[in-house]
Design a protein around this motif. Sequence first.
Motif, short mmCIF file in Angstrom:
data_model
loop_
_atom_site.label_atom_id
_atom_site.label_comp_id
_atom_site.label_asym_id
_atom_site.label_seq_id
_atom_site.Cartn_x
_atom_site.Cartn_y
_atom_site.Cartn_z
N ASN A 115 0.80 -1.22 0.00
CA ASN A 115 0.00 0.00 0.00
C ASN A 115 0.83 1.27 0.00
O ASN A 115 0.39 2.30 -0.52
CB ASN A 115 -0.93 0.00 1.22
CG ASN A 115 -1.97 -1.10 1.15
OD1 ASN A 115 -3.00 -0.95 0.52
ND2 ASN A 115 -1.70 -2.21 1.80
N GLY A 116 2.02 1.21 0.58
CA GLY A 116 2.87 2.40 0.60
C GLY A 116 3.66 2.59 -0.68
O GLY A 116 3.88 3.73 -1.13
N PHE A 117 4.08 1.47 -1.27
CA PHE A 117 4.90 1.54 -2.49
C PHE A 117 4.21 0.93 -3.71
O PHE A 117 4.81 0.80 -4.77
CB PHE A 117 6.24 0.83 -2.25
CG PHE A 117 7.08 1.47 -1.19
CD1 PHE A 117 7.92 2.53 -1.50
CD2 PHE A 117 7.01 1.04 0.13
CE1 PHE A 117 8.69 3.13 -0.51
CE2 PHE A 117 7.78 1.63 1.11
CZ PHE A 117 8.63 2.68 0.80
N SER A 118 2.94 0.54 -3.54
CA SER A 118 2.15 -0.05 -4.63
C SER A 118 2.88 -1.21 -5.30
O SER A 118 2.86 -1.36 -6.53
CB SER A 118 1.81 1.02 -5.68
OG SER A 118 1.07 2.07 -5.10
N ASN A 119 3.53 -2.02 -4.48
CA ASN A 119 4.27 -3.18 -5.00
C ASN A 119 3.36 -4.41 -4.94
O ASN A 119 3.18 -5.02 -3.89
CB ASN A 119 5.54 -3.41 -4.17
CG ASN A 119 6.45 -4.45 -4.80
OD1 ASN A 119 6.00 -5.36 -5.47
ND2 ASN A 119 7.75 -4.31 -4.56
N ILE A 120 2.79 -4.78 -6.10
CA ILE A 120 1.85 -5.88 -6.16
C ILE A 120 2.48 -7.22 -5.79
O ILE A 120 1.80 -8.17 -5.40
CB ILE A 120 1.21 -5.95 -7.57
CG1 ILE A 120 -0.03 -6.87 -7.57
CG2 ILE A 120 2.25 -6.42 -8.58
CD1 ILE A 120 -1.14 -6.39 -6.71
N TYR A 121 3.82 -7.29 -5.90
CA TYR A 121 4.51 -8.55 -5.60
C TYR A 121 4.46 -8.89 -4.11
O TYR A 121 4.80 -10.02 -3.72
CB TYR A 121 5.97 -8.48 -6.07
CG TYR A 121 6.09 -8.29 -7.56
CD1 TYR A 121 5.67 -9.27 -8.45
CD2 TYR A 121 6.60 -7.10 -8.09
CE1 TYR A 121 5.77 -9.09 -9.81
CE2 TYR A 121 6.71 -6.91 -9.46
CZ TYR A 121 6.28 -7.91 -10.32
OH TYR A 121 6.37 -7.73 -11.67
#
Length: 393
Positions: A154-160
Amino acid sequence: MQTQWFYADGQDIKGPLSEQEFIEQVKQNIIQETTLVMAQGMSEWQLFRDTVLYQQLNAQHSQKDARSFISSAAERINEMTGEAGSFSLNLSTLFSDVFKKHTKEESERIFIAGTAYTTPDIADLTSDWPKPWLFSRIFLSFVLIYALLFLCLNGFSNIYALPGLILIGSFAVPFSLVIFFFETNVPRNISIFSVVEMFFVGGVSAMFLTLVLYSIVHVNNLTVFSAVIIGLIEETGKLFIAAWFIREMNARYLLNGLLIGAVVGAGFAAFESAGYALSAVLTNHTDLLYSLIDTRAWTSIGSHAIWTAIAAAGLLVVKKERPFRLELLRQRQFLQFFAVAVLLHALWDMPLFDGSDMKLLFLIACGWFFVFVLMNSGLRQINRIVRKNQGLR
């Protein structure tokens, strides 16, 4: 000075009475709820039921009734295990080591238990209540990992980070429960390697067997009756896997049954929760993902792991030190415990009081009450075996 009491008996005024004398009159039903009474500090006559003393006596009576009910229930469960005597548990003592500082070496000592080289002799066993603490550190580690994955997503939008979030969120509470039951297995005769194997292999195998049973018995709408069928199918699937591990390990202590059942049930719960979470993502209900993970996490405290622990402990009650036989599953003594597990599971799923957490909290409390009484019976079994080994009666 003690408070002096008076009461009206028709046209007569009786008293003064000390508070103890007054209470004795209440117990003898001479003074009733609608009797007019007066005491020092009261400006006018009151009905006894409107006084503070009445409320205090009523509260004490309710507490005694509750204690009596709990004691009776505990004695009944003890009788189911073949044990006798009162049940005593101090939760503050049981969890007293949770808030103490512990070293890495203490953690390692816990984890190396249960091997061929570290299983204690019967003479070295203790029947004292265990004081587990490592499970809390495992849980806090999971919480930290979950928080970091949440920030990554949620903070870095890292879907992984999403698969890891689902995995950790689904496994945190069930695996922490596994460590709790591992620590409370006083015989220390099951290794952490076996526990991990039961958690993963046993959990998936229980899920597979349950699906096989569902392919035979179809369940569509959730009703009171279908909830019973669901409980019967899933508890049967998990029990057969737990029974297989009991047979392979030649487990003989009641506490072993609690551990094995809890581990298989926890593995089942973890994989099931992960499936629910992934389903929410695949059906574009990601807005429900976090609430689903949170709900599945806290409710797993008293669901599959507890139910299967009760059933597997019941199997050890009838097995004892004998080799495992399928006939044990037909014994009335075991079937009582299995029925409890099915009933708790069925009530959990029944469409009754939907949307209320009180039902789930009540069932969690009931499940843990069973577990704690079974632990008490398991410790008595250990004490009896130790005394027998020492040639004592």
